[in-house]
Design a protein around this motif. Structure first.
Motif, mmCIF file in Angstrom:
data_model
loop_
_atom_site.group_PDB
_atom_site.id
_atom_site.type_symbol
_atom_site.label_atom_id
_atom_site.label_comp_id
_atom_site.label_asym_id
_atom_site.label_seq_id
_atom_site.Cartn_x
_atom_site.Cartn_y
_atom_site.Cartn_z
ATOM 1 N N THR A 64 -2.095 -5.586 -16.391
ATOM 2 C CA THR A 64 -1.359 -4.456 -16.958
ATOM 3 C C THR A 64 0.118 -4.577 -16.635
ATOM 4 O O THR A 64 0.968 -4.127 -17.397
ATOM 5 C CB THR A 64 -1.883 -3.130 -16.350
ATOM 6 N N CYS A 65 0.418 -5.167 -15.507
ATOM 7 C CA CYS A 65 1.775 -5.010 -14.990
ATOM 8 C C CYS A 65 2.284 -6.268 -14.316
ATOM 9 O O CYS A 65 1.518 -6.985 -13.672
ATOM 10 C CB CYS A 65 1.767 -3.862 -13.985
ATOM 11 N N GLY A 66 3.582 -6.494 -14.453
ATOM 12 C CA GLY A 66 4.214 -7.625 -13.783
ATOM 13 C C GLY A 66 4.688 -7.292 -12.388
ATOM 14 O O GLY A 66 5.202 -8.152 -11.680
ATOM 15 N N ILE A 67 4.553 -6.024 -11.977
ATOM 16 C CA ILE A 67 5.010 -5.651 -10.634
ATOM 17 C C ILE A 67 3.845 -5.212 -9.760
ATOM 18 O O ILE A 67 3.746 -5.608 -8.613
ATOM 19 C CB ILE A 67 6.061 -4.514 -10.704
ATOM 20 N N CYS A 68 2.965 -4.377 -10.319
ATOM 21 C CA CYS A 68 1.959 -3.757 -9.433
ATOM 22 C C CYS A 68 0.564 -4.292 -9.734
ATOM 23 O O CYS A 68 -0.378 -3.532 -9.915
ATOM 24 C CB CYS A 68 2.015 -2.238 -9.527
ATOM 25 N N HIS A 69 0.405 -5.607 -9.696
ATOM 26 C CA HIS A 69 -0.860 -6.239 -10.097
ATOM 27 C C HIS A 69 -1.999 -5.947 -9.127
ATOM 28 O O HIS A 69 -3.040 -5.419 -9.511
ATOM 29 C CB HIS A 69 -0.664 -7.736 -10.212
ATOM 30 N N ALA A 406 -0.698 3.463 -5.452
ATOM 31 C CA ALA A 406 0.150 2.404 -5.995
ATOM 32 C C ALA A 406 1.583 2.685 -5.541
ATOM 33 O O ALA A 406 1.890 3.786 -5.082
ATOM 34 C CB ALA A 406 0.066 2.392 -7.518
ATOM 35 N N ALA A 407 2.441 1.684 -5.666
ATOM 36 C CA ALA A 407 3.812 1.865 -5.183
ATOM 37 C C ALA A 407 4.456 3.099 -5.813
ATOM 38 O O ALA A 407 5.191 3.832 -5.166
ATOM 39 C CB ALA A 407 4.638 0.626 -5.485
ATOM 40 N N ARG A 408 4.141 3.350 -7.089
ATOM 41 C CA ARG A 408 4.803 4.444 -7.793
ATOM 42 C C ARG A 408 4.019 5.751 -7.749
ATOM 43 O O ARG A 408 4.428 6.728 -8.360
ATOM 44 C CB ARG A 408 5.074 4.022 -9.244
ATOM 45 N N GLY A 409 2.886 5.738 -7.051
ATOM 46 C CA GLY A 409 2.166 6.995 -6.892
ATOM 47 C C GLY A 409 0.670 6.847 -7.047
ATOM 48 O O GLY A 409 0.112 5.757 -6.916
ATOM 49 N N ALA A 410 0.045 7.987 -7.367
ATOM 50 C CA ALA A 410 -1.414 8.082 -7.388
ATOM 51 C C ALA A 410 -1.989 7.280 -8.550
ATOM 52 O O ALA A 410 -1.603 7.467 -9.700
ATOM 53 C CB ALA A 410 -1.807 9.549 -7.551
ATOM 54 N N LEU A 411 -2.916 6.380 -8.231
ATOM 55 C CA LEU A 411 -3.540 5.547 -9.267
ATOM 56 C C LEU A 411 -5.049 5.759 -9.233
ATOM 57 O O LEU A 411 -5.668 5.722 -8.173
ATOM 58 C CB LEU A 411 -3.238 4.066 -9.016
ATOM 59 N N CYS A 412 -5.617 5.968 -10.422
ATOM 60 C CA CYS A 412 -7.067 6.183 -10.529
ATOM 61 C C CYS A 412 -7.615 5.365 -11.697
ATOM 62 O O CYS A 412 -7.020 5.350 -12.779
ATOM 63 C CB CYS A 412 -7.326 7.681 -10.756
ATOM 64 N N VAL A 429 -2.421 6.512 -14.430
ATOM 65 C CA VAL A 429 -1.431 5.655 -13.773
ATOM 66 C C VAL A 429 -0.215 6.483 -13.335
ATOM 67 O O VAL A 429 0.179 7.423 -14.028
ATOM 68 C CB VAL A 429 -1.018 4.557 -14.793
ATOM 69 N N PRO A 430 0.389 6.125 -12.194
ATOM 70 C CA PRO A 430 1.518 6.924 -11.700
ATOM 71 C C PRO A 430 2.629 7.136 -12.717
ATOM 72 O O PRO A 430 3.120 8.264 -12.876
ATOM 73 C CB PRO A 430 2.037 6.109 -10.507
ATOM 74 N N SER A 431 3.047 6.060 -13.390
ATOM 75 C CA SER A 431 4.191 6.247 -14.297
ATOM 76 C C SER A 431 3.811 7.056 -15.528
ATOM 77 O O SER A 431 4.697 7.552 -16.228
ATOM 78 C CB SER A 431 4.802 4.896 -14.697
ATOM 79 N N THR A 432 2.515 7.196 -15.801
ATOM 80 C CA THR A 432 2.118 8.113 -16.879
ATOM 81 C C THR A 432 2.355 9.554 -16.417
ATOM 82 O O THR A 432 2.867 10.383 -17.181
ATOM 83 C CB THR A 432 0.647 7.896 -17.276
HETATM 84 NI NI1 NFE Z 1 3.435 -1.275 -13.317
HETATM 85 FE FE1 NFE Z 1 2.141 0.688 -11.264
HETATM 86 C C1 NFE Z 1 2.578 1.116 -9.691
HETATM 87 C C2 NFE Z 1 0.491 1.395 -11.246
HETATM 88 S S1 NFE Z 1 2.668 2.255 -12.537
HETATM 89 S S2 NFE Z 1 3.992 -0.444 -11.611
HETATM 90 O O1 NFE Z 1 2.975 1.274 -8.707
HETATM 91 O O2 NFE Z 1 -0.484 1.798 -11.252
HETATM 92 O O3 NFE Z 1 3.399 3.513 -12.072
#
Ligand code: NFE
Length: 482
Positions: A64-69, A406-412, A429-432
């Motif tokens: 899904t992501c290039g940062i929070c894999h 996750a780094a950006r917050g609560a992930l489920c 996802v946190p950024s959502t």
């Molecule tokens: Ni793509 Fe991630 C994190 C997740 S999104 S960076 O941290 O889950 O906010």
């Protein structure tokens, strides 16, 4: 002088983030009076998982992501362990959490130095550097040649005294080596980084030797040293130099986080909700996706022509409330004394949501995670397995939920399977949470945080003040639109 007419500023693309983001602001009387946050692409990970073997989710969702894999691998593993009814052995739990902790810390380091700092620092001043530190000489050459952020025009209020610029630029450069060592430490147990191959429901499949664990420990120690020596003090220095941002970028009084790092008993982050100061436990039934302003039809299929839609990010609400997630939410809900004590050094008496409280919470959290990861490794038992087998051949039917930090917050992650195949997969996802659009008339979290932000005429088309608010949430739109 007659009052100037409202003007609109669109930041598109918002740079130095993961993914594609446009932010539209209306400025009136020198302040943001309206804001829209637009996720600019569709990905469809939840849909492409349907029909697959449930365990595929661990590998696929990491993409899904290039940062929070790794963290998506963790959330998927937790959801699948719930589905299959298995629990990793103690070594598996603690190694997995140590890897996750180190991953989060390196993610925070990228955020501060590579993504956020150019909003506050005039890197161009390095052209005046006359010393012989090879890191600064290399960066001076980049700045002189006109390379990337090092040559971008600085904001009008950017820090430009040469000592400060050199000290932050040195750390900016050093972070690459710190991250390389951290990734090498994680890769010993992950198979590779990014996108861990050894994560599976039940633990980690790598052959775990004392040597590998010691090297992971050394990677955590050197990261902890950098956090202590540079990251935390330099974040506080930024807070001292930009005190207005201790207040700006608030707009939210609701927070959410899940219990996380609980493999060894009491969770490091207890999680919960706070709505206008009223605390509660997270009730997953109250999390609702709202498609009012998102490009999805009522059947959930993508619909780029939907009337009233402006973002590919779905609206998320807890009951009817928007919720801010992230390290600040985690530490506030955990009643972190360390956060309060650290912010008190900047004169903050009551910890609320703002640009700088987010930045400081992230750095304090990095320190906590390093300490926690080292404590975890002390519990490692040589010779003990790190995985229990997952019954992959079983034609499993049922549901599973995996909640983590996750780094950006609560992930489920939520999985539903029938006869050994995924029939529904949801990633919350946190950024959502943070970057979702309005629901009805009620703005999303970042949209609300932008309201009232003063934007000086000098800040020009970039609207650096708005950019600072947006980036303080560490946007990842690749994840948000998953
Ligand atoms: Ni793509 Fe991630 C994190 C997740 S999104 S960076 O941290 O889950 O906010």
């Amino acid at each position: 002088m007659p009052p100037s007419a409202p003007r609109t500023i669109a930041i598109d693309p918002v740079t130095r983030i993961e993914g594609h983001l446009r932010v539209e602001t209306t400025i009136d009387g020198g302040r943001v009076v309206a804001a829209r946050v637009l996720g600019r692409m569709y990905r469809g990970f939840e849909r492409l998982l349907v029909g697959r073997h449930p365990v595929d989710a661990v590998r696929l969702t990491q993409r899904t992501c290039g940062i929070c894999h790794e963290v998506h691998g963790m959330a998927a593993s937790l959801a699948l362990e719930d589905l299959y009814g298995i629990t990793p052995p103690p070594n598996g739990l603690l190694l997995r959490e140590a890897i996750l902790a180190l991953h989060l810390v390196t993610d925070h380091l990228i955020f501060f130095y590579q993504l956020c700092l150019p909003d506050y620092l005039d890197f161009g001043r390095l052209r005046d550097y006359r010393g012989d530190d090879p890191r600064l000489v290399a960066m001076r050459q980049l700045a002189t040649r006109g390379g990337g952020v090092l040559a971008a025009p600085p904001p009008a209020d950017a820090l430009r005294d040469l000592d400060t610029v050199c000290s932050l630029a040195r750390a900016y450069h050093e972070v690459f080596a710190v991250r390389r060592e951290a990734a090498a430490g994680m890769a010993l147990l992950c198979g590779k980084v990014p996108f861990a191959h050894t994560l599976l429901p039940g633990g980690i499949t790598a052959e775990v030797t004392i040597d590998k664990v010691l090297r992971l420990g050394r990677a955590i120690e050197q990261t902890a040293h950098f956090v202590q020596r540079s990251y935390l003090p330099q974040t506080l220095e930024l807070g001292r130099r930009f005190p207005d941002y201790l207040r700006l970028g608030g707009g939210n009084r609701n927070f959410l986080s899940y219990p996380a790092f609980a493999g060894q008993g009491a969770p490091l982050f207890p999680g919960g909700t706070s709505i206008g100061g009223r605390r509660g436990k997270v009730d997953l039934q109250r999390i609702k996706e709202d498609l009012d302003h998102s490009f999805f039809g009522s059947d959930g299929h993508p619909d780029p022509h939907r009337a009233g839609a402006y973002s590919w990010i779905k609206g998320l609400r807890y009951g009817n409330e928007r919720m801010e997630v992230g390290p600040l939410a985690r530490l506030l809900l955990g009643e972190s004394r360390e956060l309060r004590r650290t912010l008190a050094t900047l004169g903050v008496r009551e910890v609320t949501s703002s640009v700088m409280t987010r930045l400081v919470a992230r750095a304090v959290e990095a320190q906590m995670l390093c300490t926690h990861a080292l404590t975890l490794l002390e519990g490692f038992r040589p010779g003990g397995t790190a995985i229990v087998p997952c019954p992959l051949d079983k034609a499993i039917s049922g549901r599973g939920v995996g909640m983590t930090a996750a780094a950006r917050g609560a992930l489920c992650h939520m999985v539903e399977a029938e006869r050994g195949q995924i029939v529904r997969y949801r990633m919350i996802v946190p950024s959502t949470w943070n970057f979702g659009p309005a629901v009805g008339e009620s703005p999303g979290v970042v949209e609300a945080a932008l309201l009232g932000t003063p934007v000086s005429a000098a800040s020009g088309a970039g609207a650096v003040e708005a950019g600072r608010v947006v980036r303080s949430f560490d946007p990842c739109i690749a994840c948000a639109v998953h």
